[in-house]
Design a protein around this motif. Structure first.
Motif, PDB file in Angstrom:
ATOM      1  N   GLN A 255       0.846  -1.191   0.000  1.00 49.12           N
ATOM      2  CA  GLN A 255       0.000   0.000   0.000  1.00 49.12           C
ATOM      3  C   GLN A 255       0.890   1.254   0.000  1.00 49.12           C
ATOM      4  O   GLN A 255       0.672   2.175  -0.801  1.00 49.12           O
ATOM      5  N   ALA A 256       1.911   1.270   0.840  1.00 44.27           N
ATOM      6  CA  ALA A 256       2.792   2.442   0.923  1.00 44.27           C
ATOM      7  C   ALA A 256       3.529   2.650  -0.404  1.00 44.27           C
ATOM      8  O   ALA A 256       3.573   3.763  -0.942  1.00 44.27           O
ATOM      9  N   ALA A 257       4.086   1.587  -0.949  1.00 43.90           N
ATOM     10  CA  ALA A 257       4.889   1.703  -2.177  1.00 43.90           C
ATOM     11  C   ALA A 257       4.062   2.205  -3.347  1.00 43.90           C
ATOM     12  O   ALA A 257       4.559   2.956  -4.192  1.00 43.90           O
ATOM     13  N   THR A 258       2.803   1.788  -3.405  1.00 45.10           N
ATOM     14  CA  THR A 258       1.959   2.108  -4.559  1.00 45.10           C
ATOM     15  C   THR A 258       1.068   3.313  -4.309  1.00 45.10           C
ATOM     16  O   THR A 258       0.203   3.616  -5.117  1.00 45.10           O
ATOM     17  N   SER A 259       1.286   4.000  -3.175  1.00 45.47           N
ATOM     18  CA  SER A 259       0.385   5.099  -2.808  1.00 45.47           C
ATOM     19  C   SER A 259       0.699   6.392  -3.545  1.00 45.47           C
ATOM     20  O   SER A 259      -0.088   7.329  -3.512  1.00 45.47           O
ATOM     21  N   GLY A 260       1.889   6.460  -4.159  1.00 44.43           N
ATOM     22  CA  GLY A 260       2.288   7.727  -4.776  1.00 44.43           C
ATOM     23  C   GLY A 260       2.920   8.679  -3.767  1.00 44.43           C
ATOM     24  O   GLY A 260       3.296   9.796  -4.122  1.00 44.43           O
ATOM     25  N   ASN A 261       3.080   8.235  -2.531  1.00 42.24           N
ATOM     26  CA  ASN A 261       3.739   9.061  -1.499  1.00 42.24           C
ATOM     27  C   ASN A 261       5.242   9.052  -1.768  1.00 42.24           C
ATOM     28  O   ASN A 261       5.877   7.991  -1.805  1.00 42.24           O
ATOM     29  N   SER A 262       5.808  10.254  -1.915  1.00 43.91           N
ATOM     30  CA  SER A 262       7.211  10.357  -2.330  1.00 43.91           C
ATOM     31  C   SER A 262       8.184   9.958  -1.231  1.00 43.91           C
ATOM     32  O   SER A 262       9.391   9.917  -1.465  1.00 43.91           O
ATOM     33  N   ARG A 263       7.700   9.636  -0.039  1.00 49.85           N
ATOM     34  CA  ARG A 263       8.614   9.154   1.015  1.00 49.85           C
ATOM     35  C   ARG A 263       9.014   7.694   0.818  1.00 49.85           C
ATOM     36  O   ARG A 263       9.867   7.197   1.559  1.00 49.85           O
ATOM     37  N   PHE A 264       8.400   7.005  -0.121  1.00 49.13           N
ATOM     38  CA  PHE A 264       8.714   5.588  -0.327  1.00 49.13           C
ATOM     39  C   PHE A 264       9.335   5.396  -1.702  1.00 49.13           C
ATOM     40  O   PHE A 264       8.749   5.821  -2.708  1.00 49.13           O
TER      41      PHE A 264
END
Ligand code: OTD
Ligand code: ZN
Ligand code: ZN
Length: 352
Positions: A242-251
């Protein structure tokens, strides 16, 4: 982009966490990475570890010699130094001037060749303050190592006992929480308050996106799925995906590809590390496709890493096709062999 394409074009990715070792095996593993990635953060856990700028420069020139032998002209190794109890603030400033990309914190005993790691962060205060002052990122292997802490809990305990106090003390220090494996780590990084500054990020490996801890014990012991931090329960894998594919640039992408010869893995006390470099991008594409998020792969693989490290994004493009690639049972590794992740099986995506 549609979410079920059979071909995707991406800006060329980088690998923000990689082990390529030294000596005669380096050429073989470097070839796999250089086929896919433009740059890689080179981990310093050699024997002895890369603790000074001079050692890193010598290692870099051995890498460059191997690239030359391979005929690779466009791959850039990003060098790191191994933090010890004795690292001085001067060495940090010297590293900054020499273009060293980061320092790596291994709690002593946490993983392969980490005996020289930090016994207590209080010994490193001057070095850490210097890192904060010059904008040198600290990459952390985020596990406590006390024998009385269950191996599956070591990452979560690290967050509470080491990482959070460190961030309180040095709020502007740039930290990458390497190879996160738990929902606690994913949520910690997602929710960290940074006042809009780029001070925390995390890398995620392909094995932690694709497998849970059952994979270590499927029908018998599976040494090639054993790495540190060890694979966790399914709920953690789901949180990481979920984190990797969220589009959140921290991952962002960091394979932690960690080669060990077949004999060193298939042993009574087998070494930790998964060799994912052979088709790492195919593994990540599979993971992203499994949740219909291929459109989020480029940010994770190609944009967020350089943005965090304040480096330019790559300009070259690569193409991945949905064309199943058979993974060999073994690959050459110097005068031995290595068993790659997914050996004898297929990976759904491959590089053109
Ligand atoms: N984990 N193996 C190794 C390093 C990583 O913690 C890591 O970064 C290694 O062999 O160098 C592993 O399982
Ligand atoms: Zn590590
Ligand atoms: Zn690693």
């Amino acid at each position: 982009m549609s979410n079920s394409p059979t071909k995707i074009e991406l800006t060329q990715p980088d690998d923000w966490h990689l082990h390529i070792r030294d000596g005669e095996v380096m050429k073989d593993v470097l070839a796999d990475t250089a086929r896919q990635f433009a740059r890689a953060i080179i981990m310093p856990n050699l024997k002895p570890p890369v603790t000074t700028v001079d050692l890193a420069k010598a290692y870099q020139s051995r890498i460059e010699s191997n690239l030359k032998l391979l005929g690779v002209t466009e791959f850039m190794p990003l060098m790191t130094l191994y933090l010890t109890d004795n690292t001085s603030a001067d060495e940090v400033r010297k590293a900054k001037d020499a273009g060293i990309a980061a320092f790596k914190l291994y709690p002593a005993g946490a993983t392969t060749n980490s005996d020289a790691g930090v016994s207590d962060l209080k010994h490193c205060h001057a070095a850490l303050e210097a890192m904060q002052a010059v904008g040198m990122p600290l990459l952390v292997h985020g596990e406590v190592t006390h024998a009385d802490i269950d191996i599956f809990d070591r990452e979560a305990v690290f967050i509470d006992t080491i990482l959070e106090p460190l961030r309180k003390k040095l709020p502007e220090l740039k930290i990458v929480f390497e190879h996160i494996t738990t929902k606690q780590a994913a949520h910690y990084v997602r929710d960290a308050v940074t006042g809009g500054k780029n001070t925390i990020a995390a890398t995620i490996t392909p094995q932690h996106l694709l497998m849970n801890r059952n994979a270590i014990f499927a029908g018998g012991i599976r040494p090639h799925n054993y790495c540190l931090p060890v694979l966790k329960r399914e709920e953690h894998r789901v949180a990481l995906l979920q984190a990797a594919t969220s589009g959140n640039s921290r991952f962002f992408l960091g394979t932690d590809s960690a080669p060990h010869a077949k004999g060193a893995k298939e042993a009574a006390c087998g070494c930790a590390g998964c060799y994912s470099a052979f088709n790492a991008l195919g593994l990540y594409a599979e993971a992203f496709e499994s949740v219909g998020k291929l459109d989020k792969l480029e940010g994770f693989a190609s944009f967020f890493g350089p943005d965090f490290y304040s480096l330019p994004r790559n300009s070259k493009k690569i193409t991945l096709v949905k064309h199943a690639q058979s993974i060999p049972m073994e690959l050459p590794l110097g005068d031995a062999t290595i068993v790659p992740l997914r050996a004898g099986e297929t990976i759904a995506w491959s590089l053109v």
